[in-house]
Design an enzyme around this catalytic site. Sequence first.
Site, PDB file in Angstrom:
ATOM      1  N   LYS A  40      18.922  11.384  29.290  1.00  0.00           N
ATOM      2  CA  LYS A  40      18.974  11.752  30.815  1.00  0.00           C
ATOM      3  C   LYS A  40      19.396  13.279  30.708  1.00  0.00           C
ATOM      4  O   LYS A  40      19.142  13.991  29.785  1.00  0.00           O
ATOM      5  CB  LYS A  40      20.746  11.369  31.381  1.00  0.00           C
ATOM      6  CG  LYS A  40      21.811  11.723  30.180  1.00  0.00           C
ATOM      7  CD  LYS A  40      23.151  10.832  30.428  1.00  0.00           C
ATOM      8  CE  LYS A  40      24.067  11.446  29.697  1.00  0.00           C
ATOM      9  NZ  LYS A  40      25.506  10.460  29.851  1.00  0.00           N
ATOM     10  N   TYR A 260      29.173  45.749  32.616  1.00  0.00           N
ATOM     11  CA  TYR A 260      29.729  45.522  33.645  1.00  0.00           C
ATOM     12  C   TYR A 260      31.501  45.433  33.431  1.00  0.00           C
ATOM     13  O   TYR A 260      31.855  44.632  32.469  1.00  0.00           O
ATOM     14  CB  TYR A 260      29.645  44.237  34.488  1.00  0.00           C
ATOM     15  CG  TYR A 260      28.248  44.248  35.096  1.00  0.00           C
ATOM     16  CD1 TYR A 260      27.889  44.983  36.157  1.00  0.00           C
ATOM     17  CD2 TYR A 260      27.083  43.334  34.656  1.00  0.00           C
ATOM     18  CE1 TYR A 260      26.653  44.976  37.006  1.00  0.00           C
ATOM     19  CE2 TYR A 260      25.988  43.225  35.306  1.00  0.00           C
ATOM     20  CZ  TYR A 260      25.728  44.013  36.510  1.00  0.00           C
ATOM     21  OH  TYR A 260      24.410  44.093  37.234  1.00  0.00           O
TER      22      TYR A 260
HETATM   23  C1  LIG Z   1      25.915  10.069  28.369  1.00  0.00           C
HETATM   24  C2  LIG Z   1      26.263   8.606  28.124  1.00  0.00           C
HETATM   25  C3  LIG Z   1      25.740   8.183  26.733  1.00  0.00           C
HETATM   26  C4  LIG Z   1      25.569   9.023  25.805  1.00  0.00           C
HETATM   27  O1  LIG Z   1      26.724   9.659  25.241  1.00  0.00           O
HETATM   28  P1  LIG Z   1      26.478  10.992  24.056  1.00  0.00           P
HETATM   29  O2  LIG Z   1      28.004  11.116  23.710  1.00  0.00           O
HETATM   30  O3  LIG Z   1      25.919  12.020  24.400  1.00  0.00           O
HETATM   31  O4  LIG Z   1      26.117  10.060  22.830  1.00  0.00           O
HETATM   32  C5  LIG Z   1      25.987   6.788  26.743  1.00  0.00           C
HETATM   33  N1  LIG Z   1      26.591   6.037  27.585  1.00  0.00           N
HETATM   34  C6  LIG Z   1      26.795   6.314  28.837  1.00  0.00           C
HETATM   35  C7  LIG Z   1      27.285   5.546  29.728  1.00  0.00           C
HETATM   36  C8  LIG Z   1      26.669   7.888  29.028  1.00  0.00           C
HETATM   37  O5  LIG Z   1      27.049   8.256  30.366  1.00  0.00           O
END
Ligand SMILES: *Cc1c(COP(=O)(O)O)cnc(C)c1O
Length: 370
Positions: A40, A260
């Site tokens: 994702k 800044y």
């Molecule tokens: C993002 C997510 C993962 C992966 O999590 P990591 O900690 O990056 O391994 C797995 N399951 C769900 C439901 C998630 O939202």
Amino acid sequence: MSDPAQRAGALLSVDLDAVAANWRRCQAVAQPARCAAVVKADAYGLGVAPVARALAQAGCARFFVATIDEGIGLREVLPDREILVLNGPLPGTEADFLEHRLIPVLNAPEQLAGWTAFAAAAGRKLPAALHVDTGMARLGLELYDLWQLAADTAALAALDVILVMSHLACADTPGHRLNHGQLSIFHTARSLFPGVEGSLAASSGLFLGADWLADWVRPGAALYGIQPTAAGPNPMLPVVRLEAKILQLRDVDAGDTVGYGATHSITKDTRLATVAAGYADGIFRSLGNRGCGHLGEIEVPLVGRVSMDLIVFDVTEVPADRLQPGAVIELLGPHHTVDDMAKAAGTIGYEVLTALGNRYHRRYLGGGAP
Ligand SMILES: *Cc1c(COP(=O)(O)O)cnc(C)c1O
């Protein structure tokens, strides 16, 4: 036209062989469970197309994305792998799932009802994963919803339930009591769907031990080199290297201030290097007067505030022959990991990676490189 790598103010290298090796490592830890991959958010900012291709080449058969549009994009890259969409279908989007062969994760009663009705109307059994909330109070069906579904023969006739899954809130804290509470509710949920595969662990859960592995693990962060374990050395290989170029060098005297707000005061003769990366590139403002870079082995402190496009390092300790415009300062890499930068910024490696900007010249090294 000149070389884009030469024009770019900063270079981001993504080691696809390291991503593939990290996936194999997770698969080895998980076996006999199988290892999926969470890609994702553009594979946590690293570029979903090359990353997913490398993972598929390594043998990964199942991929998770968050949104349907991520799923539609990934389907173009991976015509023949399973793609599950964690956020599930928003009302009216069910047909898009079918068209692109995306498997929805059903999180809420409305999603379950919508997908079931859509499948019934289509006259086919459609695949779905059921996400049960076991204690995170974020997404997920209640046990009661699953219990109702398990008794609903009409709904079960319309659905091909391929996975019962849940997500751990505290997997990065192995001793946390919530972990065991979630595991026990997860077992109850699975018992309602005998024969259906289960999945509970993401990156950190994968290292909690055999009880947590079920049939599928779903790491994201670990694949990209973020440390999944609470202590000890990082079992994952580093994946990213970020190098930003020096635009200007300047010698300043005691009494001057930098950037800044004049938040850094010069107390002795100092050499400064102004570098082409800033908060628009994902260099958090919280790194002002806290971050660091490296020139070879030499650590150089980030001084003053982070600007939109620029940061300044105190390079007084660096031999002059290594300092000229165009020379690079390592911001992420072997000397300063994603987790190190996250710690200095007061955040987590996940945010460092997903914040990486789109002005970097990106290079993909190793397997699956485009
Ligand atoms: C993002 C997510 C993962 C992966 O999590 P990591 O900690 O990056 O391994 C797995 N399951 C769900 C439901 C998630 O939202």
